[in-house]
Design a protein around this motif. Structure first.
Motif, PDB file in Angstrom:
ATOM      1  N   TYR B  95       0.839  -1.196   0.000  1.00  0.00           N
ATOM      2  CA  TYR B  95       0.000   0.000   0.000  1.00  0.00           C
ATOM      3  C   TYR B  95       0.868   1.238   0.000  1.00  0.00           C
ATOM      4  N   TYR B  96       0.426   2.240  -0.734  1.00  0.00           N
ATOM      5  CA  TYR B  96       0.986   3.586  -0.567  1.00  0.00           C
ATOM      6  C   TYR B  96      -0.094   4.394   0.123  1.00  0.00           C
ATOM      7  N   GLY B  97       0.042   4.598   1.394  1.00  0.00           N
ATOM      8  CA  GLY B  97      -1.036   5.231   2.134  1.00  0.00           C
ATOM      9  C   GLY B  97      -2.255   4.335   2.081  1.00  0.00           C
ATOM     10  N   GLU B  98      -3.358   4.857   1.551  1.00  0.00           N
ATOM     11  CA  GLU B  98      -4.574   4.061   1.468  1.00  0.00           C
ATOM     12  C   GLU B  98      -4.623   3.257   0.169  1.00  0.00           C
ATOM     13  N   GLU B  99      -3.835   3.703  -0.795  1.00  0.00           N
ATOM     14  CA  GLU B  99      -3.942   3.122  -2.128  1.00  0.00           C
ATOM     15  C   GLU B  99      -3.171   1.799  -2.199  1.00  0.00           C
ATOM     16  N   ARG B 100      -3.822   0.794  -2.721  1.00  0.00           N
ATOM     17  CA  ARG B 100      -3.162  -0.500  -2.809  1.00  0.00           C
ATOM     18  C   ARG B 100      -2.444  -0.613  -4.153  1.00  0.00           C
ATOM     19  N   ALA B 101      -1.141  -0.866  -4.114  1.00  0.00           N
ATOM     20  CA  ALA B 101      -0.366  -0.957  -5.350  1.00  0.00           C
ATOM     21  C   ALA B 101      -0.131  -2.392  -5.774  1.00  0.00           C
ATOM     22  N   LEU B 102      -0.157  -3.325  -4.827  1.00  0.00           N
ATOM     23  CA  LEU B 102      -0.015  -4.743  -5.162  1.00  0.00           C
ATOM     24  C   LEU B 102      -1.073  -5.505  -4.381  1.00  0.00           C
ATOM     25  N   GLY B 119       3.986  -5.666 -17.976  1.00  0.00           N
ATOM     26  CA  GLY B 119       2.650  -5.191 -17.652  1.00  0.00           C
ATOM     27  C   GLY B 119       2.549  -3.728 -17.989  1.00  0.00           C
ATOM     28  N   PRO B 120       1.323  -3.227 -18.099  1.00  0.00           N
ATOM     29  CA  PRO B 120       1.147  -1.810 -18.428  1.00  0.00           C
ATOM     30  C   PRO B 120       1.723  -0.924 -17.330  1.00  0.00           C
ATOM     31  N   SER B 121       2.006   0.306 -17.664  1.00  0.00           N
ATOM     32  CA  SER B 121       2.667   1.135 -16.661  1.00  0.00           C
ATOM     33  C   SER B 121       1.694   1.471 -15.536  1.00  0.00           C
ATOM     34  N   GLY B 122       2.223   1.552 -14.346  1.00  0.00           N
ATOM     35  CA  GLY B 122       1.409   1.833 -13.179  1.00  0.00           C
ATOM     36  C   GLY B 122       0.783   0.592 -12.579  1.00  0.00           C
ATOM     37  N   CYS B 123       1.173  -0.598 -13.063  1.00  0.00           N
ATOM     38  CA  CYS B 123       0.543  -1.803 -12.551  1.00  0.00           C
ATOM     39  C   CYS B 123       1.304  -2.361 -11.357  1.00  0.00           C
ATOM     40  N   GLY B 124       2.395  -1.741 -10.982  1.00  0.00           N
ATOM     41  CA  GLY B 124       3.061  -2.165  -9.759  1.00  0.00           C
ATOM     42  C   GLY B 124       4.325  -2.981  -9.967  1.00  0.00           C
ATOM     43  N   LYS B 125       4.875  -2.988 -11.161  1.00  0.00           N
ATOM     44  CA  LYS B 125       6.093  -3.768 -11.400  1.00  0.00           C
ATOM     45  C   LYS B 125       7.245  -3.245 -10.549  1.00  0.00           C
ATOM     46  N   SER B 126       7.441  -1.924 -10.606  1.00  0.00           N
ATOM     47  CA  SER B 126       8.547  -1.356  -9.828  1.00  0.00           C
ATOM     48  C   SER B 126       8.302  -1.559  -8.344  1.00  0.00           C
ATOM     49  N   THR B 127       7.067  -1.394  -7.950  1.00  0.00           N
ATOM     50  CA  THR B 127       6.739  -1.589  -6.541  1.00  0.00           C
ATOM     51  C   THR B 127       7.112  -2.997  -6.105  1.00  0.00           C
ATOM     52  N   PHE B 128       6.747  -3.975  -6.939  1.00  0.00           N
ATOM     53  CA  PHE B 128       7.074  -5.361  -6.616  1.00  0.00           C
ATOM     54  C   PHE B 128       8.582  -5.539  -6.476  1.00  0.00           C
ATOM     55  N   LEU B 129       9.291  -4.985  -7.436  1.00  0.00           N
ATOM     56  CA  LEU B 129      10.742  -5.133  -7.427  1.00  0.00           C
ATOM     57  C   LEU B 129      11.336  -4.523  -6.151  1.00  0.00           C
ATOM     58  N   ARG B 130      10.831  -3.351  -5.798  1.00  0.00           N
ATOM     59  CA  ARG B 130      11.393  -2.683  -4.621  1.00  0.00           C
ATOM     60  C   ARG B 130      11.029  -3.390  -3.334  1.00  0.00           C
ATOM     61  N   CYS B 131       9.978  -4.214  -3.386  1.00  0.00           N
ATOM     62  CA  CYS B 131       9.657  -4.999  -2.195  1.00  0.00           C
ATOM     63  C   CYS B 131      10.727  -6.053  -1.934  1.00  0.00           C
ATOM     64  N   ARG B 138      11.963   3.183   2.250  1.00  0.00           N
ATOM     65  CA  ARG B 138      12.328   4.602   2.191  1.00  0.00           C
ATOM     66  C   ARG B 138      11.150   5.497   1.860  1.00  0.00           C
ATOM     67  N   ILE B 139      10.092   4.905   1.316  1.00  0.00           N
ATOM     68  CA  ILE B 139       8.982   5.748   0.860  1.00  0.00           C
ATOM     69  C   ILE B 139       8.009   5.971   2.003  1.00  0.00           C
ATOM     70  N   ARG B 140       7.687   7.228   2.214  1.00  0.00           N
ATOM     71  CA  ARG B 140       6.789   7.581   3.299  1.00  0.00           C
ATOM     72  C   ARG B 140       5.406   6.988   3.024  1.00  0.00           C
TER      73      ARG B 140
HETATM   74  N1  LIG Z   1       6.125   6.663  -4.000  1.00  0.00           N
HETATM   75  C1  LIG Z   1       4.831   6.413  -4.294  1.00  0.00           C
HETATM   76  N2  LIG Z   1       3.856   7.007  -3.567  1.00  0.00           N
HETATM   77  C2  LIG Z   1       2.558   6.777  -3.851  1.00  0.00           C
HETATM   78  N3  LIG Z   1       2.135   5.981  -4.819  1.00  0.00           N
HETATM   79  C3  LIG Z   1       3.049   5.344  -5.592  1.00  0.00           C
HETATM   80  C4  LIG Z   1       4.446   5.545  -5.360  1.00  0.00           C
HETATM   81  N4  LIG Z   1       5.147   4.822  -6.256  1.00  0.00           N
HETATM   82  C5  LIG Z   1       4.204   4.198  -7.016  1.00  0.00           C
HETATM   83  N5  LIG Z   1       2.954   4.520  -6.622  1.00  0.00           N
HETATM   84  C6  LIG Z   1       1.709   4.021  -7.197  1.00  0.00           C
HETATM   85  O1  LIG Z   1       1.734   2.634  -7.190  1.00  0.00           O
HETATM   86  C7  LIG Z   1       1.265   2.117  -8.413  1.00  0.00           C
HETATM   87  C8  LIG Z   1       2.303   1.220  -9.035  1.00  0.00           C
HETATM   88  O2  LIG Z   1       3.425   1.991  -9.416  1.00  0.00           O
HETATM   89  P1  LIG Z   1       4.749   1.352 -10.045  1.00  0.00           P
HETATM   90  O3  LIG Z   1       5.129   0.206  -9.211  1.00  0.00           O
HETATM   91  O4  LIG Z   1       5.737   2.423 -10.190  1.00  0.00           O
HETATM   92  O5  LIG Z   1       4.242   0.863 -11.463  1.00  0.00           O
HETATM   93  P2  LIG Z   1       5.084   0.387 -12.725  1.00  0.00           P
HETATM   94  O6  LIG Z   1       6.516   0.305 -12.351  1.00  0.00           O
HETATM   95  O7  LIG Z   1       4.490  -0.900 -13.081  1.00  0.00           O
HETATM   96  O8  LIG Z   1       4.833   1.375 -13.792  1.00  0.00           O
HETATM   97  C9  LIG Z   1       0.913   3.298  -9.287  1.00  0.00           C
HETATM   98  O9  LIG Z   1      -0.485   3.483  -9.232  1.00  0.00           O
HETATM   99  C10 LIG Z   1       1.597   4.452  -8.632  1.00  0.00           C
HETATM  100  O10 LIG Z   1       0.797   5.595  -8.742  1.00  0.00           O
END
Ligand SMILES: Nc1ncnc2c1ncn2[C@@H]1O[C@H](COP(=O)(O)OP(=O)(O)O)[C@@H](O)[C@H]1O
Ligand SMILES: [Mg+2]
Lengths: 534, 346, 371
Positions: B95-102, B119-131, B138-140
């Motif tokens: 989650y980023y705050g309330e928003e669920r990213a994965l 996957g399409p952009s914004g689908c959480g690939k980077s988020t997964f990797l950073r997990c 590091r992200i608030r």
């Molecule tokens: N630092 C962040 N703070 C808040 N929301 C984030 C942050 N980084 C990513 N998100 C949100 O999480 C979702 C997944 O992002 P991301 O993992 O970067 O996608 P991808 O790498 O697949 O394009 C997106 O909806 C994005 O808006």
């Protein structure tokens, strides 16, 4: 950052180590608090706290911390406490500890032998030995044992000195003498900082994490110290100034005449803020003329500087091609921004005074403060303009809007929040500015009337046709009033002493400035939030 | 998005077969899915059912649902391979705050291979990797639930040493981010910080200078990253003076110098030109002989070229399909993944 | 507070004469006749008004009136042209302020230079500063005083300021930063006369009572207070510099498993070093120019402490304090000597400012990839 970095001593295996390092840090913190209290003269170094002599507490605290550190270091080195030490301690730490060994050795020799040149070789040998003892062994021993020796030694000396009463140090190079009662707490603070560094490093298990903990302990101590200074400064002014400011004040003592209806309602009064300073019939002298003077100064400075600064920023950012000219303006603006205020005063004295008023006057004060405000307005506005994305400009241009229209209706409005914030903060700065006012503005030390700028405009037959006596006459302003009060000596009224009147003035001034800063910082935060959420 | 011609012919055949599947089979799939989940949440035990073919014989329940609002099925993400998982993720929510990213992502990554995340952009690939290396710490406001295990050790467990973790799980970022230091210092930064190399005044004074070791290490890392020939004569120059492609290979070399087990790459070639991209791709394939490489890419041809297995994320932070790369591109199980790899959206 | 220039349009390097001629042609071809006329009248009338003001003529009001009238009319008819001309004049005005400061300081300090020669800066024999015998004015003790207070202030403000900047930008969690940062900024906002008053009543008395300084007021007390006052400048600008180091570079270091402190020490601080030094330079400039606190805290006795680092001596006068203290009722050569002090102060601070801008410019070029 790193919310779950939990590599403490031996991930849960050594209770002894964790308890010891916590004890060291706790005792260290307590020692610092007590030593600072001594320096602040809240407790006497020769006195006692809860029945125990302060010197014993300070010295004992250091000794306990030092022993704890030694236990941690030795325990880790001998393998009783599991840690992750590096191969060696850093060179910087070696230098510091070596220096402390040198000083301690030198002082000890001087005290023991009583003068002579014996201290020099001892200090040199001690310094080298301390440095080597720090950098040669593995980190867990090097970062603890030599430091612990210093800390325990100092602690013992302090406890033995009995607070340093009756003993002074009068070096030949100094006109001052240093009493033991002041040296003891300073030494205690120094020893405690060393203990905090070493103890924090041990607490985190040495190695990279240990160095981080040690560094953070020192940085944290510095920041806490800085903020304490701020709190002490503000608190001191409030404490001293609140009595005079509240003299004669009451929540319902005054009356407020209601317009159109012939009636009055109770109203709060604050005579210190609303009364004249001098004058025959004033019982409680106040700072009203100075307050009004400050308001006029700030108003004039803003009127002079803000349009100029914004216009120049617009020209620089939107019209001028980057090159020699913009570079020159940038250098000049930054130069103006750091030019000392007293130099602006000299400038006003040489250039403006003879041409405008022939003597100190509000008008010249306003213009000089305006000159000081100008670079800040220009810099913040330019930064805000540069932060407006080029996409906005392109989008507007693509719709066939002229450049000037784009600037007026797209670029400048987008840059306004940043500029306004900068202006407010800048105004906070110039509102407290005193130095130039001494040269171009100030009048009588205890004025008995308020400058009536609005009512003093008059027409005349020869150029410049319009004149304003009040604007061309000297006046008072809060910081100037404070300065005159400090330097003038005797305060003419019985109600306050000079110092009390000064503290009251300082408090009103501080309230004005802090108010402006609070508004500025809050608006910046507000605009930033808005920007990030849109 | 780019098209994937090689998957075109077979896919339409398969699809017609899939359309015949009955709704009854779909009903039965729920239990199988539940079983798959429970076996995963139980820990990082080997994949259920013992060693399976890498080509992945589709489970019977796989191709059941037709249209694009289909439910994602756990069976589609159940990829079986030989050997133990290097990284094992189960029920990961971020989650980023309330928003669920994965949303409940479960995935086992085999050792010494290239795993592509698309996957399409914004689908959480980077988020997964950073997990995987906890850079999300590091992200608030970022919050992670679920389990990530590296060699059976819980990455989010108590007392995990982030330094140790990131030594084992290296990362290469989308934009090349060399330190503003010399090329040599960039490479030796990690080993120095981890105490494997001692340089500097103190070490020299104490006669512990590891300068020869440093030279060897720098050369080895740069050769491994195929950069040595281009920079060997200017190791002392500022790394920011290199071209983008060189900078990115320098970042890879910097990462290799720490000798990690796993290398995470977040769109490592997206900021580069085609020639530099080709070099990076070759490099990734080579690295897979020694390292476990997880690479995010939005370029499907790239994923097809370099990876052994591919995980497809779809919008909403859910893992849609995970299988051998050939299977994903030639025989996708779900309509949405088929549309995605065919370039119909994303 | 240096500005980063984000849009970098390369300056066209051409022969200046050709360049001016070409821009003039371009300008003429792009601008309508009325616009040219309006711009010419605006610039001309304001220039005339300035000249008239400079010579102190009472007729200044006429060209100024013409300027105002043209601007108002131009604003309604040819807004774009008027706007451009007016903003241009405002830019020139900003530079003009600086030029005027330089010019008037120099002009007014000429009599002192003529009167004293090199002794104005170098005389160390008694009398140092006296009105008798036609006036003897040596700035040497003030130079020493300024150097001493500035050194003390720098020694305090630099380490503390850098530690504060590192704390705010690298260590503090967001919540703590939201408190500490405004706190430090507020410190810059407290008026210097307030610092002075506190220093006078607390620090000076403390040193006098505890350390038995010969006078109430010493360089050490004033220098310490000035150090506290210069601190926010160092913190704010250094913090800007550390924050300007790209987040991606910091992430890169952390992802390699270095601790946050190692990242700060080995990556962020070296990368931001130029900006941090710019902050320190500006802090030194602030300390040098600090007036009021020193004026009320120092003793205004002119002389040289011996040894020079005896910061507790009875002497206490700096360039700023002598101007502030005596400027109100000085005249003739005396006043001119004060102006000469202003020149020294101005030149030094200007050099510090230009130096810090250069250092910062280099940092941004370096982070931009050039070596
Ligand atoms: N630092 C962040 N703070 C808040 N929301 C984030 C942050 N980084 C990513 N998100 C949100 O999480 C979702 C997944 O992002 P991301 O993992 O970067 O996608 P991808 O790498 O697949 O394009 C997106 O909806 C994005 O808006
Ligand atoms: Mg991404």
């Amino acid at each position: 950052m790193g919310t779950a970095t939990k590599t403490t001593l031996a991930t849960g295996e050594s209770v002894v180590g964790a308890v010891t390092s916590r004890t060291v840090l706790g005792v260290t913190a307590a020692t610092v608090v007590l030593a600072v209290a001594c320096l602040m003269q809240w407790v006497a170094p020769g006195g006692a706290v809860v029945g125990i002599p302060v010197a014993t507490l300070l010295g004992g605290g250091l000794a306990v911390a030092g022993c704890g550190i030694a236990v941690l270091g030795a325990g880790s080195r001998l393998g009783y406490i599991e840690t992750t030490p590096s191969r060696a301690t850093s060179l910087a730490a070696g230098c510091v500890v070596g220096m402390l060994w040198a000083v301690s050795g030198g002082v000890a020799t001087t005290v023991a032998v009583g003068g002579g040149d014996a201290w020099l070789p001892v200090a040199v040998v001690g310094g080298v030995a301390g440095a080597l003892a720090t950098v040669l062994p593995r980190e867990d021993a090097g970062a603890t044992l030599p430091a612990a020796a210093v800390i325990v030694g100092w602690g013992g000396a302090i406890a033995a000195s009995g607070g340093g009463g009756g003993w002074t140090w009068a070096p030949a190079w100094s006109s001052a003498v240093f009493p033991g009662t002041e040296i003891v707490p300073v030494v205690a603070v120094g020893g405690a900082l060393l203990a905090a560094w070493s103890g924090a490093s041990a607490h985190a298990g040495f190695g990279a994490e240990g160095r981080q903990a040690g560094a953070y302990a020192l940085v944290g101590a510095v920041v806490v110290g800085t903020l304490s200074v701020l709190v002490l400064l503000v608190g001191f002014v409030v404490l001293k100034g609140i009595t005079p400011v509240l003299t004669g004040a009451s929540l319902t003592g005054g009356t407020l005449g209601l317009p159109f209806v012939d009636a009055a309602v109770p109203w709060p009064t604050l005579p210190f803020v609303t009364n004249q300073t001098g004058g025959l019939y004033v019982t409680i002298p106040g700072v009203f003329p100075a307050l009004v003077g400050t308001l006029w100064l700030v108003f004039g400075a803003v009127v002079a500087a803000v349009p100029l600064g914004i216009g120049a920023a617009v020209f620089l950012t939107e019209y001028a091609e980057r090159g020699r000219f913009t570079q020159l303006v940038e250098v000049a603006t930054n130069g103006l921004w750091s030019t000392p205020s007293i130099v602006f005063g000299l400038f006003g004295l040489a250039f403006l005074v003879p041409r405008l008023s022939g003597g100190n006057s509000i008008l010249v004060g306003q213009l000089v403060l305006g000159c000081m405000l100008l670079p800040l307005v220009l810099l913040t506005c330019r930064e805000a303009l540069l932060a407006v994305p080029d996409a906005h400009r392109d989008a507007s241009a693509a719709l066939g809007v002229t450049k000037w229209q784009t600037i007026r209706s797209v670029v400048v409005p987008a840059a306004m929040p940043g500029t306004i914030t900068g202006v407010i903060l800048g105004v906070g700065r110039i509102a407290g500015e005193t130095a130039p006012l001494l040269l171009v503005f100030g009048g009588a030390p205890y004025p008995s009337n308020t400058p009536d700028v609005l009512g003093s405009f008059s027409l005349m037959a020869q150029p410049p046709f319009v004149t304003n006596d009040a604007l061309l006459a000297p006046a008072s302003a809060l910081p100037y009033q404070l300065y005159t009060t400090i330097t003038a000596g005797v305060f003419p009224k019985d109600e306050f002493t000079t110092a009390a009147f000064g503290w009251g003035t300082a408090l009103v001034l501080l309230a004005v400035v802090i108010g402006l800063y609070a508004v500025g910082i809050a608006s910046r935060r507000y605009f930033r939030r808005k920007l990030h959420h849109e | 998005m780019s098209d994937t011609p090689q998957s075109e012919p077979r896919r339409s055949d398969d699809r017609s077969g899939a359309d015949d599947a009955t709704a009854a089979a779909a009903a039965g799939s729920t239990d199988a899915a539940a079983a798959a989940v429970s076996s995963k949440t139980g820990g990082i035990a080997g994949p259920p059912g013992g060693p399976g073919g890498v080509d992945g014989d589709e489970p019977a329940v796989a191709r059941t649902v037709g249209e694009s609002d289909e439910q994602l099925q756990d069976a589609w993400t159940d990829y079986e391979f030989d050997g133990d998982a290097k990284v094992s993720v189960s029920d990961l929510d971020t989650y980023y705050g309330e928003e669920r990213a994965l949303e409940s992502v479960s995935l086992d990554i085999p050792a010494e291979s290239v795993t592509a995340l698309i996957g399409p952009s914004g689908c959480g690939k980077s988020t997964f990797l950073r997990c995987l290396n906890r850079m999300n710490d590091r992200i608030r406001g970022a919050r992670v639930e679920g389990r990530v295990a590296l060699d059976d050790r819980d990455v989010y467990g108590d007392g995990v040493n982030l330094v140790e973790l990131r030594r084992q799980v290296g990362m290469v970022f989308q934009e090349p981010n060399p330190f503003p230091k010399s090329i040599r210092d960039n490479i030796s930064y990690g080993p120095r910080k981890h105490g494997d190399l001692e340089t500097g005044l103190l070490a020299r004074l104490l006669g512990r200078d590891d300068r020869d070791a440093e030279r060897d290490l720098v050369e080895r890392a740069l050769r491994r990253a195929a950069l040595w020939d281009e920079v060997s004569d200017r190791l002392g120059d500022n790394a920011l003076g290199l071209s983008g492609g060189q900078q990115q290979r320098l970042c890879i070399a910097r990462c290799l110098a720490v000798d990690p087990d796993v290398i995470l790459m977040d769109e490592p070639a997206s900021a580069l030109d085609p020639v530099a991209t080709a070099k990076i791709e070759d490099l990734i394939e080579e690295l897979a002989e020694e390292y476990t490489v997880v690479v995010v890419t939005h370029n499907m041809q790239q994923a097809a070229r370099i990876s052994d297995q591919t995980a497809v994320f779809l919008t909403g932070g859910r893992l849609a399909e995970y299988d051998a790369t050939d299977a994903i591109f030639q025989n996708p199980q779900s309509q949405r993944v088929e549309d995605y790899v065919a370039g119909k959206f994303g | 507070m240096m500005r980063r220039v984000k849009r970098t349009v390369a300056a066209r390097v051409t022969d200046p004469v050709v360049g001016v001629a070409r821009s003039a042609r371009e300008y003429r071809s792009r601008t309508g006749d009325t616009a040219v006329a309006v711009q010419a009248v605006i610039c001309g009338s304001l220039g005339a008004a300035f000249v008239a003001f400079l010579v102190g003529s009472q007729w200044t009001v006429f060209p100024a009136g013409v300027f105002l009238a043209t601007t108002v009319v131009g604003w309604r008819r040819e807004q774009a042209a008027t706007g451009k001309a007016v903003t241009f004049l405002m830019t020139v005005g900003t530079v003009g302020v600086l030029a005027l400061i330089v010019a008037f300081l120099l002009v007014r300090s000429v009599p002192a230079v003529e009167h004293m020669g090199v002794g104005l800066l170098g005389r160390t024999a008694d009398p140092l500063w006296a009105a008798r015998d036609g006036g003897v004015y040596s700035l040497a003790p003030m130079l020493v005083g300024t150097a001493i207070t500035t050194c003390i202030a720098t020694v305090i403000a630099t380490p503390v300021g850098i530690a504060g900047a590192v704390f705010i930008s690298e260590i503090a969690p967001p919540r703590v930063r939201d408190v500490v940062k405004p706190g430090i900024e507020l410190m810059a906002g407290i008026p210097s006369i307030t610092y002075g008053f506190i220093g006078l009543t607390v620090l000076n008395q403390y040193f006098y009572a505890e350390f038995r300084t010969p006078t109430i007021g010493s360089y050490l007390a004033a220098g310490a207070m000035i150090g506290v006052m210069a601190l926010p400048t160092v913190v704010t600008i250094s913090e800007d510099a550390l924050a300007a180091v790209p987040e991606s570079v910091k992430s890169g270091a952390l992802a390699m498993g270095s601790t946050p402190w190692q990242t700060t020490k080995s990556v962020t601080l070296p990368a931001g070093l130029s900006g941090v030094s710019a902050g320190v330079l500006l802090g030194v400039g602030r300390a040098m120019g600090e007036t009021m606190a020193a004026t009320v805290m120092l003793t205004h006795t002119k002389g040289f402490p011996s040894p020079v680092f005896d910061v507790f001596s009875q002497y206490g006068e700096t360039l700023t304090t002598v101007i502030a203290f005596e400027g109100g009722n000085a005249s003739g050569v005396h006043m001119s000597a004060l102006f000469a002090g202003g020149v020294v102060l101005f030149v030094t601070v200007m050099a510090l400012s230009v130096g810090s801008q250069y250092v910062e410019w280099r940092m941004h070029r370096k982070l931009g990839g050039e070596t």
